[in-house]
Design a protein around this motif. Structure first.
Motif, PDB file in Angstrom:
ATOM      1  N   ILE A  40      29.847  35.726  33.729  1.00 39.30           N
ATOM      2  CA  ILE A  40      30.012  37.159  34.153  1.00 39.30           C
ATOM      3  C   ILE A  40      30.941  37.444  35.058  1.00 39.30           C
ATOM      4  O   ILE A  40      31.501  38.177  35.551  1.00 39.30           O
ATOM      5  CB  ILE A  40      28.394  37.340  34.750  1.00 39.30           C
ATOM      6  CG1 ILE A  40      27.627  37.810  33.193  1.00 39.30           C
ATOM      7  CG2 ILE A  40      28.342  38.866  35.393  1.00 39.30           C
ATOM      8  CD1 ILE A  40      26.246  37.912  33.785  1.00 39.30           C
ATOM      9  N   THR A  43      34.335  38.466  34.058  1.00 38.59           N
ATOM     10  CA  THR A  43      34.483  39.779  33.108  1.00 38.59           C
ATOM     11  C   THR A  43      35.196  40.832  33.876  1.00 38.59           C
ATOM     12  O   THR A  43      35.005  40.889  35.201  1.00 38.59           O
ATOM     13  CB  THR A  43      33.156  40.028  32.602  1.00 38.59           C
ATOM     14  OG1 THR A  43      32.134  40.365  33.746  1.00 38.59           O
ATOM     15  CG2 THR A  43      32.344  38.941  31.739  1.00 38.59           C
ATOM     16  N   ARG A  47      35.593  41.912  38.266  1.00 34.00           N
ATOM     17  CA  ARG A  47      34.807  43.262  38.729  1.00 34.00           C
ATOM     18  C   ARG A  47      33.714  43.337  37.847  1.00 34.00           C
ATOM     19  O   ARG A  47      32.867  44.333  38.185  1.00 34.00           O
ATOM     20  CB  ARG A  47      35.819  44.366  38.465  1.00 34.00           C
ATOM     21  CG  ARG A  47      36.833  44.255  39.550  1.00 34.00           C
ATOM     22  CD  ARG A  47      37.871  45.495  39.300  1.00 34.00           C
ATOM     23  NE  ARG A  47      37.627  46.800  39.293  1.00 34.00           N
ATOM     24  CZ  ARG A  47      37.967  47.836  38.676  1.00 34.00           C
ATOM     25  NH1 ARG A  47      38.926  47.795  37.709  1.00 34.00           N
ATOM     26  NH2 ARG A  47      37.359  49.066  38.731  1.00 34.00           N
ATOM     27  N   CYS A  48      33.372  42.862  36.672  1.00 40.25           N
ATOM     28  CA  CYS A  48      32.369  43.014  35.793  1.00 40.25           C
ATOM     29  C   CYS A  48      32.017  44.327  35.158  1.00 40.25           C
ATOM     30  O   CYS A  48      31.457  45.145  35.863  1.00 40.25           O
ATOM     31  CB  CYS A  48      31.178  42.525  36.373  1.00 40.25           C
ATOM     32  SG  CYS A  48      29.725  42.319  35.125  1.00 40.25           S
ATOM     33  N   TYR A  96      31.488  49.774  36.316  1.00 41.85           N
ATOM     34  CA  TYR A  96      31.309  48.580  37.361  1.00 41.85           C
ATOM     35  C   TYR A  96      30.439  48.761  38.660  1.00 41.85           C
ATOM     36  O   TYR A  96      29.838  49.809  38.853  1.00 41.85           O
ATOM     37  CB  TYR A  96      32.903  48.587  38.164  1.00 41.85           C
ATOM     38  CG  TYR A  96      33.910  48.682  37.120  1.00 41.85           C
ATOM     39  CD1 TYR A  96      34.325  47.263  36.506  1.00 41.85           C
ATOM     40  CD2 TYR A  96      34.561  49.594  36.482  1.00 41.85           C
ATOM     41  CE1 TYR A  96      35.247  47.270  35.846  1.00 41.85           C
ATOM     42  CE2 TYR A  96      35.790  49.643  35.565  1.00 41.85           C
ATOM     43  CZ  TYR A  96      35.980  48.346  35.130  1.00 41.85           C
ATOM     44  OH  TYR A  96      37.124  48.221  34.283  1.00 41.85           O
ATOM     45  N   ALA A 102      32.146  41.174  40.518  1.00 40.84           N
ATOM     46  CA  ALA A 102      31.429  40.595  39.713  1.00 40.84           C
ATOM     47  C   ALA A 102      30.115  39.830  40.355  1.00 40.84           C
ATOM     48  O   ALA A 102      28.958  39.601  39.587  1.00 40.84           O
ATOM     49  CB  ALA A 102      31.973  39.716  38.886  1.00 40.84           C
TER      50      ALA A 102
END
Length: 382
Positions: A40, A43, A47-48, A96, A102
């Protein structure tokens, strides 16, 4: 030897969602990494991009409406809000964390799982066996006994073990990946934005998308290319064509007029596109239309103007492979082999979530949504 009610293999997004959603009081997550939710962290460029508000099965290789109807992007956002994550979405619907980190996603996940699950880290699963009372999961250093197993690994790390259990699988193929094209040279690192890219595969299917392309040494990359690569991956053949329209908002007729006007700049042909394209792209245009640049722009014939316009609208490359830094895989456990709760129809109490399933989406939060959706559904059964 350790015993649990449920063992989750894989501590990524879907595995963590299973653990967070389970009411079971005896759960272990086995992960080959030294920490949970490690993937994660990378990703969305760190910033996820955890979902997309424009969620639909149209963005996936298969129809997953029956699963999204049980836990969709709105429920995902409500869930993360309930455990303290603040989010926002951009103009393309990508969601986000408001921190743009993230780590914020990982932090709320780990806090929520605290005291709910035992993390068995830095352990690689080497075998799964069905027993009279459940399963025996073997790592390189330990044996775990359990009543239920959830396979939540990414990619093809455990697929041979799954096949041995008799579960129907579809071969894994890299997807969301850069494409190799032999003709590309002297363009490494060059970016072109707001272009229309059309892909056609070996069986004549076509797909197009507008955005930015990054040229590599012998290939092309960028989000547009990643998304178009799914068409090749899902056919298990990286053979076909990529065509780039450098000026999709201008018609061929308008472009011809623009080129004729630029002839009036009274410059050598190799300077014709200064102020319009970077030199490397201008050189590529002339290379593809096979026009010698050792002439003056004023000498261009109407036929050559048309050839240049056609090339600008149709830079063409032959796809002959993909790079191995893919974001996801296409293929995996067939949804047809699983029931409505993602449990194997042939092996009771064996569940599958996330990327191990034959579900893959385009870039933009879609693959993580499948991780949350599948993890929530399975977690609710435990």
């Amino acid at each position: 030897m350790k015993s649990y009610n449920t063992v989750i293999i894989g501590g990524g997004a879907s595995g963590c969602m299973v653990a967070m959603s389970s009411a079971c009081d005896s759960v272990a997550i086995i992960d080959a990494n030294k920490s949970l939710a490690k993937k994660i962290m990378v990703t969305g460029n760190g910033r996820c991009n955890l979902t997309n508000i424009n969620m639909s099965s149209d963005y996936f290789n298969t129809n997953i409406d029956r699963y999204l109807n049980r836990f969709d992007e709105k429920q995902t956002l409500a869930f993360f809000d309930s455990i303290g994550l603040e989010t926002y979405y951009d103009e393309e619907g990508r969601v986000y964390p408001i921190s743009n980190s993230a780590k914020s996603v990982v932090d709320v996940i780990l806090d929520n799982m605290e005291n709910k699950v035992e993390a068995c880290l830095d352990q690689k699963v080497v075998d799964i066996n069905k027993t009279k009372d459940g399963f025996q999961v073997a790592t390189e250093t330990e044996i775990y006994l359990c009543k239920r197993v959830v396979v939540a690994t990414g990619g093809n790390t455990i697929i041979d073990i799954v096949k041995k259990l008799g579960v129907e699988t579809i071969p894994f193929v890299p997807s969301l990946t850069a494409l190799k094209c032999n003709e590309i040279r002297d363009l490494n690192g060059v970016r072109v934005a707001n272009v229309m890219v059309t892909a056609s595969n070996a069986i004549g299917e076509t797909k197009r998308e507008k955005g930015e392309v990054l040229f590599k040494d012998g290939g092309i990359s960028g989000i547009v290319i990643f998304n178009l690569s799914t068409m090749f991956a899902r056919r298990n053949s990286f053979k076909g064509k990529i065509t780039i329209d450098l000026l999709p908002d201008i018609t061929r007729e308008e472009l011809c007029k623009k080129i004729i006007k630029r002839k009036g700049l009274n410059v050598p042909l190799n300077k014709l596109f200064v102020g319009m394209f970077v030199n490397s792209i201008a050189n590529e245009i002339f290379r593809q239309c096979k026009i010698n640049t050792n002439i003056h722009s004023s000498k261009l014939t109407d036929t050559q103007v048309g050839e240049i316009a056609d090339t600008i609208k149709n830079l063409t490359y032959t796809v002959n492979g993909c790079y191995d830094n893919n974001q996801v895989y296409s293929g995996g456990v067939s949804l047809g082999a699983l029931d409505e709760n993602l449990m194997s129809k042939d092996v009771p109490n064996l569940y599958f979530t996330g990327e191990i399933c034959n579900v893959d989406g385009v870039c933009g939060g879609y693959n993580l949504q499948w991780a949350w959706t599948s993890g929530k559904i399975v977690g609710g059964c435990l």
